[in-house]
Design an enzyme around this catalytic site. Sequence first.
Site, PDB file in Angstrom:
ATOM      1  N   LYS A 107       0.944  -1.305  -0.135  1.00 21.63           N
ATOM      2  CA  LYS A 107       0.003   0.027   0.061  1.00 21.63           C
ATOM      3  C   LYS A 107       1.027   1.385   0.060  1.00 21.63           C
ATOM      4  CE  LYS A 107      -4.264  -1.873   2.159  1.00 21.63           C
ATOM      5  NZ  LYS A 107      -3.891  -3.440   2.334  1.00 21.63           N
TER       6      LYS A 107
HETATM    7  C1  LIG Z   1      -4.433  -4.437   1.837  1.00 18.93           C
HETATM    8  C2  LIG Z   1      -3.963  -5.708   1.743  1.00 18.93           C
HETATM    9  C3  LIG Z   1      -4.234  -6.691   0.944  1.00 18.93           C
HETATM   10  C4  LIG Z   1      -5.584  -6.650   0.098  1.00 18.93           C
HETATM   11  O1  LIG Z   1      -5.513  -5.732  -1.000  1.00 18.93           O
HETATM   12  P1  LIG Z   1      -6.595  -5.090  -1.788  1.00 18.93           P
HETATM   13  O2  LIG Z   1      -6.261  -4.169  -2.792  1.00 18.93           O
HETATM   14  O3  LIG Z   1      -7.622  -4.662  -0.662  1.00 18.93           O
HETATM   15  O4  LIG Z   1      -7.286  -6.385  -2.461  1.00 18.93           O
HETATM   16  C5  LIG Z   1      -3.377  -7.978   0.809  1.00 18.93           C
HETATM   17  N1  LIG Z   1      -2.300  -8.031   1.642  1.00 18.93           N
HETATM   18  C6  LIG Z   1      -2.003  -7.080   2.363  1.00 18.93           C
HETATM   19  C7  LIG Z   1      -0.762  -7.470   3.224  1.00 18.93           C
HETATM   20  C8  LIG Z   1      -2.606  -5.731   2.506  1.00 18.93           C
HETATM   21  O5  LIG Z   1      -2.142  -4.945   3.496  1.00 18.93           O
END
Ligand SMILES: *Cc1c(COP(=O)(O)O)cnc(C)c1O
Length: 437
Positions: A107
């Site tokens: 993210k």
């Molecule tokens: C947010 C997150 C996900 C999921 O990603 P999306 O874009 O919401 O599908 C998967 N793994 C981790 C470690 C995350 O922080």
Amino acid sequence: MQYYSTNNHSPLATLEEAVVKGLAGDKGLYMPEKIKQIAPAEIADLKNRSFHEIASLVARTYFDEDIPGDVLDGIVRETLSFDTPVVHVGGNIYSLELFHGPTLAFKDVGARFMARLLGYFIRKRGEKGEVNVLVATSGDTGSAVANGFLGVEGIHVYVLYPKGKVSAIQECQFTTLGQNITALEVDGTFDDCQALVKAAFMDSELNQKMMLTSANSINVARFLPQSFYYFNAYAEMERHGLAQDLVVCVPSGNFGNLTAGLFAKKMGLPIKRFIAANNRNDVFFEYLQTGTYTPRPSVATLANAMDVGAPSNFARILDLYGGEGDVHAAICAQIAAARYTDEQIAETMRNVYQKYGYILDPHGACGYQALEDGLQPSETGVFLETAHPAKFKSTVDGILGIDLEIPERLRAFMKGQKQSVAMSRDFAAFKDYLMAQ
Ligand SMILES: *Cc1c(COP(=O)(O)O)cnc(C)c1O
């Protein structure tokens, strides 16, 4: 370029409006009006380019009508202060490690890009005031958003998190920053935090007093830049002669990450097909099986960033393939799905560690296993390793019987002083607090 709402009841928006508002007025998600192609000659040349050059090419393809080239290039450069390497795990399976950024999760890419793009729009608007970002978090989103927006002028971030329900490692990543980041420790659950944020967006008095926006993956500025690393991974696989019949597997919760991959393919990136990996929160898996989408409350699992019962970007996936007759058939032609219980996640982590010495985090474990179960012999698989295993240290240590080392970046957060504001889960109190700022 104009952006339309997936609900089709809101007027078209400019990029600036879409980024500042987040969600469209009709509660739909914004989509770019067209997806421009990247020429085959450019795709063939990706292997000769750096990550920054590749990301700039993709960013220009999305945003060049709206952002001057030099500004965009600067935003991309500042966003990508780290690499996203592809690592061989075993057999024909590779890990795209997206956890080398400041908060050790994928993210970081979207959050850093969005912070800089929003910062640019605010500077352009001049003295018309601050934008306030409200974000509810169960752990990972809060840390990426807080760190991405730290020190960006004209933006204040309020992170709402459930008291006593995030790990100490997660909490310190958004409570120790200070400056333009305020952590609100809510006496309630994650759902209470999310309800407070939603109520704030709906409250007209509050919205007249202050400009409010959200920074989760409904925001186009957060999810689109995630296409960058799909292109970079393809380039890396091509350098090794492995880009034929490429299958990309994405551990998914709100499906922003996967949607960015689907956009990359629509732009011309030769990915053969995708696999969405779920934990027990498997509404997408069920949709592929049955053609019926039934959102429901989430259940808690080891891969808690994927504990989503009503994935917000599902609307974008439907919209992306909506013009192709039978939507369900069109989606099934592009995406397969798999789902795993906590027991299966733990078993995968143990197997991969014993066989290959590779330490998976619980989210990446779903991705790895879906490839092991779903790849054909002629295919090469890349799964997105979405977080560093040390972010889930106690889980990983317990399952593997190891004492995982905490990277220096995480340890630095843990040394900081916790600063947070206690907040009840009652909206009136939250509103009073915001009105007084
Ligand atoms: C947010 C997150 C996900 C999921 O990603 P999306 O874009 O919401 O599908 C998967 N793994 C981790 C470690 C995350 O922080």
